[in-house]
Design an enzyme around this catalytic site. Structure first.
Site, PDB file in Angstrom:
ATOM      1  N   ASP A   1       1.341  -1.045   0.214  1.00 43.57           N
ATOM      2  CA  ASP A   1       0.052   0.036  -0.514  1.00 43.57           C
ATOM      3  C   ASP A   1       0.768   1.428   0.004  1.00 43.57           C
ATOM      4  OD1 ASP A   1      -1.917   1.853   0.271  1.00 43.57           O
ATOM      5  OD2 ASP A   1      -1.423   2.051   2.546  1.00 43.57           O
TER       6      ASP A   1
ATOM      7  N   ASP B   1      -0.454   5.063   0.783  1.00 42.65           N
ATOM      8  CA  ASP B   1      -0.524   6.426   2.064  1.00 42.65           C
ATOM      9  C   ASP B   1      -0.460   5.466   3.150  1.00 42.65           C
ATOM     10  OD1 ASP B   1      -2.602   8.002  -0.700  1.00 42.65           O
ATOM     11  OD2 ASP B   1      -0.052   8.674   0.208  1.00 42.65           O
TER      12      ASP B   1
ATOM     13  N   GLU C   1      -0.378  11.196   5.111  1.00 39.87           N
ATOM     14  CA  GLU C   1      -1.854  11.376   4.967  1.00 39.87           C
ATOM     15  C   GLU C   1      -1.916  13.277   5.955  1.00 39.87           C
ATOM     16  OE1 GLU C   1      -4.422  10.773   3.621  1.00 39.87           O
ATOM     17  OE2 GLU C   1      -4.614   8.733   3.310  1.00 39.87           O
TER      18      GLU C   1
ATOM     19  N   GLY D   1      -9.383  10.586  -3.076  1.00 37.14           N
ATOM     20  CA  GLY D   1      -9.181  12.095  -2.789  1.00 37.14           C
ATOM     21  C   GLY D   1     -10.587  12.668  -2.880  1.00 37.14           C
TER      22      GLY D   1
ATOM     23  N   GLU E   1     -13.336  11.064  -3.556  1.00 35.45           N
ATOM     24  CA  GLU E   1     -14.525  10.428  -2.808  1.00 35.45           C
ATOM     25  C   GLU E   1     -15.355  11.357  -1.368  1.00 35.45           C
ATOM     26  OE1 GLU E   1     -13.134   7.557  -5.965  1.00 35.45           O
ATOM     27  OE2 GLU E   1     -12.792   9.002  -4.169  1.00 35.45           O
TER      28      GLU E   1
ATOM     29  N   LYS F   1      -5.239  20.257  -5.281  1.00 30.65           N
ATOM     30  CA  LYS F   1      -4.732  19.453  -4.884  1.00 30.65           C
ATOM     31  C   LYS F   1      -3.932  18.292  -4.520  1.00 30.65           C
ATOM     32  CE  LYS F   1      -5.078  16.037  -1.928  1.00 30.65           C
ATOM     33  NZ  LYS F   1      -4.548  14.029  -1.894  1.00 30.65           N
TER      34      LYS F   1
ATOM     35  N   THR G   1      -4.466   3.258  -3.159  1.00 28.45           N
ATOM     36  CA  THR G   1      -6.348   4.112  -3.337  1.00 28.45           C
ATOM     37  C   THR G   1      -5.362   5.184  -4.268  1.00 28.45           C
ATOM     38  OG1 THR G   1      -7.316   2.765  -1.834  1.00 28.45           O
ATOM     39  CG2 THR G   1      -8.004   5.109  -2.991  1.00 28.45           C
TER      40      THR G   1
HETATM   41  C1  XBP Z   1      -5.089   6.354   0.548  1.00 28.15           C
HETATM   42  C2  XBP Z   1      -6.390   7.077  -0.131  1.00 28.15           C
HETATM   43  C3  XBP Z   1      -6.059   8.278  -0.687  1.00 28.15           C
HETATM   44  C4  XBP Z   1      -5.198   9.938   0.410  1.00 28.15           C
HETATM   45  C5  XBP Z   1      -5.233  10.805  -0.649  1.00 28.15           C
HETATM   46  O1  XBP Z   1      -5.077   5.235  -0.257  1.00 28.15           O
HETATM   47  O2  XBP Z   1      -7.485   6.508   0.650  1.00 28.15           O
HETATM   48  O3  XBP Z   1      -7.310   8.399  -0.755  1.00 28.15           O
HETATM   49  O4  XBP Z   1      -5.874   9.574   2.066  1.00 28.15           O
HETATM   50  O5  XBP Z   1      -4.658  10.166  -2.285  1.00 28.15           O
HETATM   51  P1  XBP Z   1      -3.712   4.101   0.047  1.00 28.15           P
HETATM   52  P2  XBP Z   1      -5.929  11.183  -3.707  1.00 28.15           P
HETATM   53  O6  XBP Z   1      -4.445   2.791  -0.640  1.00 28.15           O
HETATM   54  O7  XBP Z   1      -2.485   4.525  -0.573  1.00 28.15           O
HETATM   55  O8  XBP Z   1      -3.549   3.899   1.470  1.00 28.15           O
HETATM   56  O9  XBP Z   1      -6.057  11.987  -2.570  1.00 28.15           O
HETATM   57  O10 XBP Z   1      -4.643  10.786  -4.293  1.00 28.15           O
HETATM   58  O11 XBP Z   1      -7.028   9.919  -3.394  1.00 28.15           O
HETATM   59 MG    MG Z   2      -2.946   3.009   3.361  1.00 24.16          MG
END
Ligand code: XBP
Ligand code: MG
Length: 234
Positions: free
Chosen positions: A11, A13, A20, A54, A56, A78, A116
């Site tokens: 994964d 983030d 975050e 982001g 959503e 963003k 994501t």
């Molecule tokens: C976490 C998410 C992402 C990030 C923001 O991704 O849910 O939406 O918070 O990135 P991960 P975007 O699956 O890597 O933990 O604004 O590009 O969605």
């Molecule tokens: Mg994550």
């Protein structure tokens, strides 16, 4: 300890790096630039992170009454602001992650990414932390907008398995959130959960292993990871 490993799927983030807070600050800066009085505190963002993606997340925050074109514009800006923060060195890899990636490459264990977030955000993060060639170490890289349903749906991990050409058995996912654990488990992968700053209160009961620190992952895999900085990711 987890058994023989056919692939390691990261994964992004909260797992590769604590990203975050940079995302949150970038969302707020994009809202302010657009003249909107929307501002996400850490407490509110912790709640909003239950919604993956982001775009959503913004729609959810506005209870579905925001113009989709506005949401797209805000999210594009963003993403630019976030990439600038990452390029400026504001985000570091979590402890042991660089050494773990180096160890996987030494062992010729295939590496993939199931996330994501967007490709642009991954490119910025890997370039800033592992160098310009790092994107090529991971194949496939599957992002949120490449699949029909984002985490906790299994789509992104199913797409990664298809790209690897390997069954779920033997593939290990590394995740920081309940949504991510749910997605990987629904796709049949073993999951090492490493709670992050924003996901500390998540329910990780579905995870195969829960570790408090990313520097423990190599041990959980039965690997002796090299100390950071020596023979590392290059
Ligand atoms: C976490 C998410 C992402 C990030 C923001 O991704 O849910 O939406 O918070 O990135 P991960 P975007 O699956 O890597 O933990 O604004 O590009 O969605
Ligand atoms: Mg994550």
């Amino acid at each position: 300890m987890i058994g023989p490993i056919s692939a390691l799927v990261f994964d992004v983030d909260g797992t590769l790096a604590e990203t975050e807070e940079a995302h949150r600050l970038s969302f707020n800066a994009a809202f302010a630039e657009a003249g909107l009085d929307w501002s996400w505190s850490s407490e509110l963002y912790t709640e909003l992170l239950k919604v993956t993606g982001g775009k959503e997340r913004i729609a959810h925050f506005r209870r579905g009454d925001a113009d989709p074109a506005l949401i797209r514009r805000l999210h594009e800006r963003k993403t630019q602001l976030y990439a600038s923060r990452v390029a400026a060195g504001e985000v570091a890899l979590r402890p042991g992650i660089a050494a773990l990636i180096a160890e996987a490459r030494r062992r010729e264990v295939p590496l993939a990414i199931a996330t994501t977030t967007s490709l642009a955000n991954i490119e910025a993060l890997l370039a800033a932390t592992l160098g310009p060639g790092a994107m090529a170490w991971f194949h496939p890289i599957v992002c949120g907008d490449m699949v029909a349903a984002k985490k906790p749906a299994p789509d992104v991990y199913q797409a990664v398995l298809a790209g690897l050409g390997t069954p779920a058995a033997g593939a290990v996912a590394i995740e920081d959130s309940a949504n991510g654990v749910g997605s990987a488990r629904a796709a049949g992968l073993a999951v090492i959960a490493t709670p992050s700053l924003y996901s500390a209160a998540d329910d990780f009961s579905d995870a195969t292993v829960v570790l408090s620190d990313t520097s423990q992952i190599a041990g959980a895999l039965g690997w002796v990871s090299r100390p950071e900085g020596r023979g590392g990711s290059g």
